[in-house]
Enzyme design. Structure first.
Site, PDB file in Angstrom:
ATOM      1  N   ASP A  11       5.618  -3.945  -0.928  1.00 26.94           N
ATOM      2  CA  ASP A  11       5.800  -2.842   0.021  1.00 26.94           C
ATOM      3  C   ASP A  11       5.022  -1.644  -0.513  1.00 26.94           C
ATOM      4  O   ASP A  11       5.312  -1.132  -1.589  1.00 26.94           O
ATOM      5  CB  ASP A  11       7.285  -2.499   0.164  1.00 26.94           C
ATOM      6  CG  ASP A  11       7.567  -1.673   1.414  1.00 26.94           C
ATOM      7  OD1 ASP A  11       6.608  -1.286   2.103  1.00 26.94           O
ATOM      8  OD2 ASP A  11       8.750  -1.422   1.696  1.00 26.94           O
ATOM      9  N   ASP A 105       1.628  -2.667   5.789  1.00 28.22           N
ATOM     10  CA  ASP A 105       1.899  -2.288   4.397  1.00 28.22           C
ATOM     11  C   ASP A 105       2.955  -3.148   3.717  1.00 28.22           C
ATOM     12  O   ASP A 105       3.452  -2.779   2.651  1.00 28.22           O
ATOM     13  CB  ASP A 105       2.338  -0.825   4.338  1.00 28.22           C
ATOM     14  CG  ASP A 105       3.627  -0.565   5.112  1.00 28.22           C
ATOM     15  OD1 ASP A 105       3.921  -1.334   6.041  1.00 28.22           O
ATOM     16  OD2 ASP A 105       4.333   0.402   4.781  1.00 28.22           O
ATOM     17  N   GLU A 106       3.265  -4.298   4.287  1.00 27.59           N
ATOM     18  CA  GLU A 106       4.386  -5.089   3.756  1.00 27.59           C
ATOM     19  C   GLU A 106       4.126  -6.568   3.970  1.00 27.59           C
ATOM     20  O   GLU A 106       3.636  -6.977   5.027  1.00 27.59           O
ATOM     21  CB  GLU A 106       5.663  -4.666   4.477  1.00 27.59           C
ATOM     22  CG  GLU A 106       6.940  -5.261   3.953  1.00 27.59           C
ATOM     23  CD  GLU A 106       8.148  -4.750   4.712  1.00 27.59           C
ATOM     24  OE1 GLU A 106       9.262  -5.172   4.363  1.00 27.59           O
ATOM     25  OE2 GLU A 106       7.990  -3.951   5.668  1.00 27.59           O
TER      26      GLU A 106
END
Length: 465
Positions: A11, A105-106
């Site tokens: 993350d 983003d993860e």
């Protein structure tokens, strides 16, 4: 649940805001809030410096301004975020061929997959934790070197625990949850740590005396089923004792592609509503084509002034990625909806996705009319200049030069004399620009007329030269 910690969850830390801080040296260590800047805008991401003031994602931007008036408020730059995301996902694919992206983003990574996974499985059990920790730290170092950003990583025997581990590692850390320690790790955490426990469920459990994950496990499955129902109660109990057998899935099938806009002032003019629908249809088709997809069902979303929301759809006889078809279909759908009371939000989407298109005679006829000089779309909405369609505030078919040059806070620009920079703000016919580049020192600020011919929009510079 795996017997070894081989599921990794990555993350990125405050991703959008961190990208802005990395690309704008004057914002390093300062409160940065990214999102819609209008009176109805919402926060997309807040930097950690802004979060200490109570600002968080999905908060109304007006409320964020009251909590943190000194922050830098910037528009999102999704093209740059996607480029940085592609770099990060490439590093994950070097770790394993099995990567499950959840957002820009993860992502989850299965460390057991591929040749590196075979070497990891050959590692002695007592050395496994050290081996996965080394991989996690190397990944974080590679991300910092290639993007200039920090990331948090959780590694465990399941997706649930890896995700909770990365949250516990924030910001800029790594947590490895060893087999046999799951209950001890989860126990003290609040019930909202578990997936599917929102404010209402948490309050219901609190009234029953259940406030931590350990309380959930102690209550037992039967009691949770009685409180929450069979499906929710059983799944919650399994999570509380650390059971999660979901695999990392590399491909996630996207079911639809859509775009939507919330307007600062409710739209009441029918022609304006139709023009906005046409503009959204164009944006939707661009995203559809970028994804290499087509679709059979056009979906229209309308949120009225009183927050009531309607969706209408029409299924075509074949998949299409033709902008004329999507616009004309969306126009037919909006014709059947009463918008006289005011429209707060409009959205256009395409569902029933496919990887191919089929020639559509209706679309060809519309395109032929356009090429012959006829109007396409609702009442000639496409006849307006591109500038008029690009911004909801511009409705005239003839756009004055000053109105066409709208400078947004955070926007990338370049000046013939001073070079690259970004817009700090604009108003009263002036625009203020800070001239600096990623990796440099905070730059100087200068102000120009909004129509200065030497100033022009530009593409974002790489975060790491």
């Amino acid at each position: 649940m795996r017997s070894a910690p081989t599921v990794l969850h990555l993350d990125m830390d405050a991703f959008y805001a961190s990208v802005e801080q990395a690309s704008k040296p004057s914002l390093r260590g300062k409160a940065v809030i990214v999102g819609g800047l209008g009176p109805r805008g919402v926060v997309a991401t807040a930097s950690y410096e802004a979060r200490v003031h109570g600002v968080h994602s999905a908060m109304a931007m007006a409320h964020a301004r009251r909590l943190c008036p000194h922050a830098a408020y910037l528009i999102p730059r999704f093209a740059l975020y996607r480029r940085v995301s592609d770099t990060v996902m490439g590093l994950l694919h070097e770790l394993s061929p099995l990567v499950e992206p959840l957002s820009l983003d993860e992502a989850f990574v299965d460390l057991e997959a591929g040749e590196r996974g075979e070497r990891l499985r050959a590692t002695a059990p007592e050395a496994m934790t050290a081996a996965v920790r080394e991989r996690g730290e190397r990944l974080r170092a590679d991300i910092a070197a290639t993007t200039g950003l920090t990331a948090s990583v959780g590694i465990a025997g399941s997706k649930l625990l890896a995700k909770i581990g990365s949250e516990a590692a924030k910001p800029d850390g790594l947590v490895v949850i060893e087999p046999g320690t799951e209950r001890a790790f989860l126990g003290p955490k609040p019930v909202r740590t578990l997936w599917g426990v929102g404010p209402a469920t948490a309050d219901h459990l609190r009234r029953a005396g259940i406030t931590t994950v350990a309380d959930v496990a102690e209550a037992g499955e039967a009691e949770l089923v009685r409180l929450l129902g069979r499906a929710h109660g059983a799944s919650l109990y399994a999570m509380a004792i650390g059971h999660d057998d979901r695999p990392v899935v590399a491909e996630r099938d996207v079911k639809s592609i859509s775009v939507e806009d919330t307007f600062d002032v409710d739209l009441t003019d029918r022609a304006r509503v139709r023009a906005e629908v046409a503009r959204l249809a164009d944006r939707c088709v661009r995203r559809l084509r970028e994804a290499g997809r087509s679709g059979r069902t056009v979906v229209l979303k309308v949120r009225h002034y009183d927050f009531t929301t309607l969706t209408r759809s029409e299924t075509l006889r074949a998949p299409t990625d033709d902008p004329v078809v999507v616009k004309e279909t969306a126009d037919r759908l909006i014709e059947a909806i009463d918008t006289t009371g005011g429209v707060r939000l409009l959205g256009v989407g395409v569902a029933g996705l496919a990887d191919f298109t089929q020639e559509d005679l209706f679309a060809q006829a519309g395109q032929a009319a356009a090429e012959a000089g006829g109007e396409t779309g609702p009442e000639g909405a496409d006849a307006a200049p591109e500038e008029a369609r690009a911004d909801p505030a511009v409705t005239s078919a003839v756009v004055p030069e000053a109105a066409a040059r709208l400078w947004r806070p955070g926007q990338d620009v370049t000046h013939e004399e001073y070079g690259p920079g970004w817009v700090q703000g604009s108003g009263v016919g002036r625009v203020t620009v800070r001239f600096e580049v990623p990796g440099g020192v905070p730059g100087r600020v200068r102000t120009f007329p909004v129509d200065d011919p030497r100033l022009s929009p530009s593409e974002p510079l790489p975060l790491v030269p």
